[in-house]
Write a protein that holds these residues in place. Sequence first.
Motif, PDB file in Angstrom:
ATOM      1  N   GLY A  85     -27.204  26.242  16.390  1.00 22.68           N
ATOM      2  CA  GLY A  85     -27.098  27.658  16.678  1.00 22.68           C
ATOM      3  C   GLY A  85     -27.549  28.598  15.586  1.00 22.68           C
ATOM      4  N   SER A  86     -28.153  28.088  14.524  1.00 16.51           N
ATOM      5  CA  SER A  86     -28.570  28.988  13.441  1.00 16.51           C
ATOM      6  C   SER A  86     -30.052  28.793  13.110  1.00 16.51           C
ATOM      7  N   GLY A  87     -30.862  28.749  14.164  1.00 16.99           N
ATOM      8  CA  GLY A  87     -32.297  28.655  13.962  1.00 16.99           C
ATOM      9  C   GLY A  87     -32.850  29.920  13.333  1.00 16.99           C
ATOM     10  N   GLU A  88     -33.824  29.769  12.474  1.00 19.27           N
ATOM     11  CA  GLU A  88     -34.402  30.910  11.762  1.00 19.27           C
ATOM     12  C   GLU A  88     -34.945  31.943  12.751  1.00 19.27           C
ATOM     13  N   GLY A  89     -34.446  33.164  12.652  1.00 17.48           N
ATOM     14  CA  GLY A  89     -34.900  34.230  13.526  1.00 17.48           C
ATOM     15  C   GLY A  89     -34.498  34.058  14.975  1.00 17.48           C
ATOM     16  N   GLY A 108     -39.859  27.278  15.487  1.00 21.50           N
ATOM     17  CA  GLY A 108     -38.403  27.349  15.473  1.00 21.50           C
ATOM     18  C   GLY A 108     -37.754  26.136  14.852  1.00 21.50           C
ATOM     19  N   LYS A 109     -38.530  25.341  14.124  1.00 24.92           N
ATOM     20  CA  LYS A 109     -38.007  24.053  13.652  1.00 24.92           C
ATOM     21  C   LYS A 109     -36.986  24.170  12.517  1.00 24.92           C
ATOM     22  N   LYS A 110     -36.966  25.306  11.817  1.00 24.22           N
ATOM     23  CA  LYS A 110     -36.065  25.432  10.673  1.00 24.22           C
ATOM     24  C   LYS A 110     -34.690  25.939  11.095  1.00 24.22           C
ATOM     25  N   GLU A 111     -33.667  25.224  10.668  1.00 21.58           N
ATOM     26  CA  GLU A 111     -32.305  25.722  10.800  1.00 21.58           C
ATOM     27  C   GLU A 111     -31.854  26.188   9.430  1.00 21.58           C
ATOM     28  N   ASP A 125     -22.645  23.452  19.830  1.00 22.57           N
ATOM     29  CA  ASP A 125     -23.328  24.416  18.966  1.00 22.57           C
ATOM     30  C   ASP A 125     -22.604  25.758  19.004  1.00 22.57           C
ATOM     31  N   LEU A 126     -22.695  26.500  17.922  1.00 20.49           N
ATOM     32  CA  LEU A 126     -22.031  27.798  17.832  1.00 20.49           C
ATOM     33  C   LEU A 126     -23.018  28.939  18.083  1.00 20.49           C
ATOM     34  N   ALA A 127     -22.512  30.008  18.701  1.00 24.13           N
ATOM     35  CA  ALA A 127     -23.348  31.164  19.041  1.00 24.13           C
ATOM     36  C   ALA A 127     -23.356  32.172  17.898  1.00 24.13           C
ATOM     37  N   THR A 128     -23.710  31.704  16.705  1.00 23.10           N
ATOM     38  CA  THR A 128     -23.702  32.597  15.540  1.00 23.10           C
ATOM     39  C   THR A 128     -24.995  33.383  15.398  1.00 23.10           C
ATOM     40  N   GLU A 129     -26.083  32.906  15.979  1.00 20.81           N
ATOM     41  CA  GLU A 129     -27.363  33.618  15.957  1.00 20.81           C
ATOM     42  C   GLU A 129     -27.567  34.229  17.344  1.00 20.81           C
ATOM     43  N   PRO A 130     -27.333  35.553  17.490  1.00 20.45           N
ATOM     44  CA  PRO A 130     -27.304  36.156  18.831  1.00 20.45           C
ATOM     45  C   PRO A 130     -28.623  36.100  19.585  1.00 20.45           C
ATOM     46  N   ARG A 131     -29.726  35.870  18.892  1.00 16.45           N
ATOM     47  CA  ARG A 131     -31.025  35.850  19.566  1.00 16.45           C
ATOM     48  C   ARG A 131     -31.367  34.493  20.171  1.00 16.45           C
ATOM     49  N   TRP A 132     -30.642  33.450  19.807  1.00 22.53           N
ATOM     50  CA  TRP A 132     -30.976  32.104  20.276  1.00 22.53           C
ATOM     51  C   TRP A 132     -30.910  32.049  21.797  1.00 22.53           C
TER      52      TRP A 132
END
Length: 712
Positions: free
Chosen positions: A326-330, A339-342, A273-280
């Motif tokens: 790595g791109s979960g909503e919010g 958190g189910k939506k990517e 997975d990529l760390a594109t969403e910093p809050r994950w």
Amino acid sequence: MLHSESIRTCSDETQRHTTFSRRSVPVTSCLAAFLIALAFQATGQSTSAREQPTLGVRSVKLLEQDGLKFKDLNRNGQLDKYEDWRLSAQERSRDLLTKMSLEQKVGFMLISTTRLKNDQSFGTATAKEPITSDFNEEDLVASQNMFTRKPLPTPIMNAAGTTKAVTQFHLRHFILRANVSARTTAEWANKLQALCEGDGLGIPAIVASNPRNHITASAAIGTSVGKTVFSAWPGELGLSAMRDLKLVREFADIARQEWSAVGLRKGYMYMADLATEPRWQRIEGTFGEDAQWAGQMMTEIVYGFQGKTLGAGSVAVTTKHFPGGGSGEGGQDPHFDWGKKEVFPGGKFANNLIPFKAAIKAGTSSIMPYYSLPADTKFEPIAYAYNRAIIHDLLRTELGFTGIINSDTGPIEMMPWGAENLSIQERYKRTLEAGVNLYSGTADPANLLATVKSGTVDTKLIDDSVLRLLLEKFNLGLFENPYVDEAAAERLVGNAQFQARADLAHRKSIVLLRNETGLLPLKPQTKVYFDANAAKTGGSATAATSYTINDGKYPITFVATPDEADVVVLWLKPSAKSLFASDGSPIYLSLSKNAIDVAYVNALAAKKPTIVAINYSNPWVIDEIYRKEANTGIKGVLATFGTTSDALLDIVTGKFSPTGKMPFTTPSSEAAVQQQKEDVPGYEEGGGYALFNYNEGLTYKGGNKKLSVSKR
């Protein structure tokens, strides 16, 4: 990859014989074994199809044919094809498949937690006795989600009593969560394999685990075991920050040796997975935000653990979480409904696939889909384990993956996003048709068996799954010898030579980001107050007492209070709410919202020149203590990613010149965090987003003439 028996033991106490292709060589040291194995690796020699392998036996008899020996696993007094190690794994697997009952096949498609005696993994910690290598014969039936602690509509069996799991449920795939000694693990693994050998067709077990070789701030069941007796390396982000692919491969090979020595032959790792969403909250387990670099990291990881092909010394890798989580909503995680939506607001879905393509090319044995559902793509909005277009069409057909598709833990009973209205049997049917081969989350095969017996599922799907699972076991050599040397395991795991290489990795993982006025490295005799315990909100800071007296390791002088110091060194370790304590509230990355006493830091920096090291388990926002345009007392900034105080002090004092590079971009402000796009790497977010850039990192003038760690 080194030969499967490249290092039997790191002790010279006993001379052991290690079998290589066509000859036997007495090995009296780790170095000798290492060099011999390298020679065979270089020449590409492999075991002859007719060379007698070592057979590990506890209860079955050996058959002899043409002067060779074979295990009579089904006790029928004759040599069956699946018992004949001269045949290909494919031929043996197909023969064994014909001998398995439907019940055995279905049990074979489950992988569940297994527990040692007094091991309370996932349960209430009530045992007063220490964990031992005996079996835990208690079923663990849960009425709540094992991760989120939320009520379940129907109770599920998270773990079955060991004997029952093997002999009644026909399970042969297990996940070990316990954190115990190498000898205890090896003893237990041997007992498990002996139980399997004595049951039915004598099919051996395969035991998987989450990572066990990293210093991490967020160890938890289901993500990472944390600190263990295994060699302790930087966190995954730290391995990435080293920018040293050769050392990454060496890490994976060392871990492989440790894992296989105790009987762990499958890894639930690593995250592509990529760390594109910093809050994950799972960024700490990734290799950063750049897809191409993450792909190179995955290549070395797979080759280090598995070799170019699976063999008797390999640990099978399970790459996760397809097609990228790595791109979960919010920044929310799909273990939870909220958190189910990517989402892919930047249109970067294809970017997520790059590390998985690399893992597939390297031969990863398994791939694990995540719980997420794609919310704004051409794909149906249903969780990836149910999503045929994702698993069958994309992963199998387009990307050409031929290995095992292993569900994450609980998509049927606990996280069935998009399939909530389907019955349990309908969920199994849907996931089977999508392409799942191995189900994690329950130890009870009753519902899957009922689904298959209902006649609504093509039994070819079952046979296809079982065949893939058998191939992995045959290729790993488990049918010949699943047993380990318990004493040798104790000597090998975490040995000094392995840890020395890990110690080098720790130093190479640290990133120097700012060095105002050239304060670093600290000059000899500098009086230093070193707070390595992270100034926590709501409590007074406590100095690291072990560093108030210098024992000769460092040229500086440690002092007990900031007032005595010439320079203050603070190691801040922000900590967000743990993943499984999530409540769906917005996630923030500012230090003050993540357990750091900002006022304390600023007060010290106002009085004394201050060096701040920050442990980046996420791309924290540090503008409350440091900004580009502000002239503060903070004269230096370093980044760590799960490391040791000794490694940090070696950098600060100049015993080792920093060489690390940032594995992700850090945002300049909380506003920047809230405005970024979940699927877009920080280096593409535009001007004003970054405080520290991806791949940024300074060094000292002169650098390291020889990258090594001084002996202490």
